[in-house]
Design a protein around this motif. Structure first.
Motif: not given
Length: 102
Positions: A17-21, A44-49
């Motif tokens: 996954l790439r960061p979404m936020f 359900e599953l995300i990345k945050v930078n």
């Protein structure tokens, strides 16, 4: 609370996954949290930078999420956090069904 096996599975799913936020100099806010919760309902599953110019650290983001929501931080690598929350709508539950089976 997630078990170790469940966290390992989620980390493996989040790898591509790439960061979404992003969290920038404005930091954390209720609006940001609403947007993250909406995205988690769908994915359900995300990345945050956390950007370099941000005034908050990863530990502060974890604390903010634990105090203000039921979102779980699965992994932290540097300035990237992997967030998970089971979707409320059954139609969006793809990953959580796999997690529950572990």
């Amino acid at each position: 609370m997630l078990k170790g096996k469940q966290k390992r599975y989620l980390r493996s799913q989040a790898h591509h996954l790439r960061p979404m936020f992003q969290i920038g100099k404005d930091g954390l806010s209720a609006t940001w949290l609403e947007q993250v919760e909406y995205a988690l309902e769908k994915h359900e599953l995300i990345k945050v930078n956390i950007l370099q110019n941000s005034l908050v650290e990863a530990a502060e983001v974890k604390e903010y999420l634990s105090e203000n929501s039921d979102i779980e931080v699965v992994q932290t690598i540097g300035n990237v956090l992997v967030l998970y929350r089971r979707a409320h709508k059954v139609a969006h539950r793809k990953i959580s069904n796999e997690v529950a089976a572990l």
